[in-house]
Design an enzyme around this catalytic site. Structure first.
Site, PDB file in Angstrom:
ATOM      1  N   LYS A   1     -12.683  -1.967   6.236  1.00  0.00           N
ATOM      2  CA  LYS A   1     -11.806  -2.910   6.919  1.00  0.00           C
ATOM      3  C   LYS A   1     -12.291  -3.093   8.362  1.00  0.00           C
ATOM      4  CE  LYS A   1      -9.206  -3.113   3.265  1.00  0.00           C
ATOM      5  NZ  LYS A   1      -8.096  -2.245   2.895  1.00  0.00           N
TER       6      LYS A   1
ATOM      7  N   TRP B   1       0.840  -1.207   0.000  1.00  0.00           N
ATOM      8  CA  TRP B   1       0.000   0.000   0.000  1.00  0.00           C
ATOM      9  C   TRP B   1       0.871   1.251   0.000  1.00  0.00           C
ATOM     10  CZ3 TRP B   1      -4.465  -0.760  -1.915  1.00  0.00           C
ATOM     11  CH2 TRP B   1      -5.186  -1.935  -1.633  1.00  0.00           C
TER      12      TRP B   1
ATOM     13  N   ASP C   1      -1.791   6.466   6.327  1.00  0.00           N
ATOM     14  CA  ASP C   1      -2.838   5.562   5.855  1.00  0.00           C
ATOM     15  C   ASP C   1      -3.071   4.555   6.981  1.00  0.00           C
ATOM     16  OD1 ASP C   1      -4.432   3.618   4.720  1.00  0.00           O
ATOM     17  OD2 ASP C   1      -3.104   3.200   3.016  1.00  0.00           O
TER      18      ASP C   1
HETATM   19  C1  LIG Z   1      -7.556  -1.712   1.640  1.00  0.00           C
HETATM   20  C2  LIG Z   1      -6.493  -0.699   1.796  1.00  0.00           C
HETATM   21  C3  LIG Z   1      -6.388   0.386   0.913  1.00  0.00           C
HETATM   22  C4  LIG Z   1      -7.298   0.571  -0.278  1.00  0.00           C
HETATM   23  O1  LIG Z   1      -8.587   0.811   0.130  1.00  0.00           O
HETATM   24  P1  LIG Z   1      -9.765   1.102  -0.902  1.00  0.00           P
HETATM   25  O2  LIG Z   1     -10.834   1.576   0.007  1.00  0.00           O
HETATM   26  O3  LIG Z   1     -10.077  -0.169  -1.611  1.00  0.00           O
HETATM   27  O4  LIG Z   1      -9.305   2.165  -1.825  1.00  0.00           O
HETATM   28  C5  LIG Z   1      -5.383   1.303   1.144  1.00  0.00           C
HETATM   29  N1  LIG Z   1      -4.534   1.175   2.173  1.00  0.00           N
HETATM   30  C6  LIG Z   1      -4.612   0.143   3.039  1.00  0.00           C
HETATM   31  C7  LIG Z   1      -3.639   0.062   4.166  1.00  0.00           C
HETATM   32  C8  LIG Z   1      -5.593  -0.826   2.880  1.00  0.00           C
HETATM   33  O5  LIG Z   1      -5.669  -1.846   3.732  1.00  0.00           O
END
Ligand SMILES: *Cc1c(COP(=O)(O)O)cnc(C)c1O
Length: 359
Positions: A195, A101, A171
């Site tokens: 998540k 990511w 993030d």
């Molecule tokens: C799942 C995830 C993303 C991407 O998320 P989307 O909502 O599908 O754009 C980005 N960063 C991390 C750490 C993730 O787990």
């Protein structure tokens, strides 16, 4: 029929009490006799839903007036672009690489300015996080970006982020509100809801009010944080349904005793699963112990020809989505807030039984 246990990394399991409330209240949002999805976002009920959800989030995060919470579309992935669109303006940014990511975030940011990779754990196949002493940030960087929990590799940052000398952007998609965290050390954080906190369609962005934005003229109005802040995330029709689900998840978290209580449960869940892996001769987790994620637990089998059998047997036992990310293989159990200790125990019992049977 008993409900399967969903260990998916995302979209992930929702707490059963939240699903119950969705189905009980879907037709009648707060006594209005129509569903939340059918209300105008100019309606006071929806304006209040957004205000309440922001207040609940801030209370659970332990941040006050210094921060605003935005509810934006586009997933965490769009934040890979929206962050540099608003903060980079052709300048330099410092990015730490801790996994897949992080790499995606860098790729997008590089379209808007100069990205300096301050350190990377790629050589270890992202089984650790580079030591803080090794981070080499350029002095003129506009911000520092990191992913505090790499969902695919199962590495999590537990250290401090003070003293970096520039705004910190994180993030936190796969572990926001899984444990108490020093959000005050950060200037902008983001997380897709699907998540740990709800359903896809809304991304939570928490931004410090005094962060200075600089965006290029061509930045779409909708992508300008300042516009979203001024319009309380309602520059256009917002994703009302996922915000409602998020609010129900936050209420459920409060009912459990808040972040401290959930952290205690999460630490215990992770400890028991890692311990089961470490004490077995079939399973192995490759991550450095002090970087092991409390949320995403990858593991490989000593005999990798058993992997497809493991997946099939686990599915038959009602344990879903244990296959690791296609880029790394192996297995992964995502044990977000909605997964109970009892469900983790069921997984451990299954793993032991599988090991006995295949010995
Ligand atoms: C799942 C995830 C993303 C991407 O998320 P989307 O909502 O599908 O754009 C980005 N960063 C991390 C750490 C993730 O787990």
């Amino acid at each position: 029929m008993s409900r399967p246990i969903n260990f998916c990394s995302g979209p992930a399991a929702l707490p059963l009490p939240v699903l119950d409330r969705i189905s009980a209240e879907l037709h009648d949002f707060q006594g209005s006799k129509i569903s939340v999805m059918e209300h105008s976002h100019r309606d006071q009920l929806i304006v209040r839903l957004f205000e309440d959800t922001e207040a609940r989030l801030k209370a659970l995060l332990g941040v006050g007036e210094a921060y605003r919470v935005l509810f934006l579309p586009g997933g965490a992935t769009l934040q890979f672009s929206q962050v540099p669109m608003n903060l980079l303006d052709g300048g330099t940014a410092a990015y730490l690489t801790t996994g897949a990511w992080s790499q995606k975030a860098i790729k997008e940011a590089a379209k808007y300015g100069h990205v300096v990779e301050v350190a990377s754990s790629k050589e270890s196949n992202f089984t650790t996080i580079p030591a803080r002493e090794s981070w080499q940030s350029p002095a003129d960087a506009r911000y520092f970006h990191l992913c505090t929990n790499e969902t695919i590799h199962g590495v999590e940052w537990f250290g401090s982020l003070t003293g970096l000398g520039m705004p910190v952007v994180a993030d936190m998609s796969s572990h926001l509100l899984s444990r108490s965290m020093p959000i005050q050390e950060m200037d902008l954080i983001y997380a897709g809801a699907q998540k740990n906190l709800g359903t896809a369609g809304v991304t939570i962005v928490v931004v410090k009010q005094d962060l200075i934005f600089s965006s290029q003229q061509a930045t779409p109005g909708l992508m300008d944080y300042r516009g979203q802040i001024a319009n309380n995330s309602m520059m256009n029709t917002p994703p009302v349904y996922p915000v409602w689900v998020l609010s129900l998840v936050l209420e459920w978290m409060e009912s459990l005793g808040g972040v401290a209580a959930i952290e205690k449960i999460n630490r215990h869940k992770a400890e028991s699963l890692y311990q089961a892996i470490d004490t077995s001769s079939l399973y192995r987790n490759p991550v450095t112990k002090d970087c092991r994620s409390l949320m995403n637990v990858p593991f490989v089998l000593a005999d990798d020809t058993l992997e497809s059998k493991f997946i099939e047997a686990s599915q038959n036992a009602g344990l879903l989505n244990l296959k690791g990310h296609r880029s790394v293989g192996g297995m992964r159990a995502s044990i977000y807030n909605a997964i109970t200790q009892q469900e983790v125990d069921t997984l451990i019992e299954f793993m032991r039984e599988f090991e006995r049977a295949s010995a």
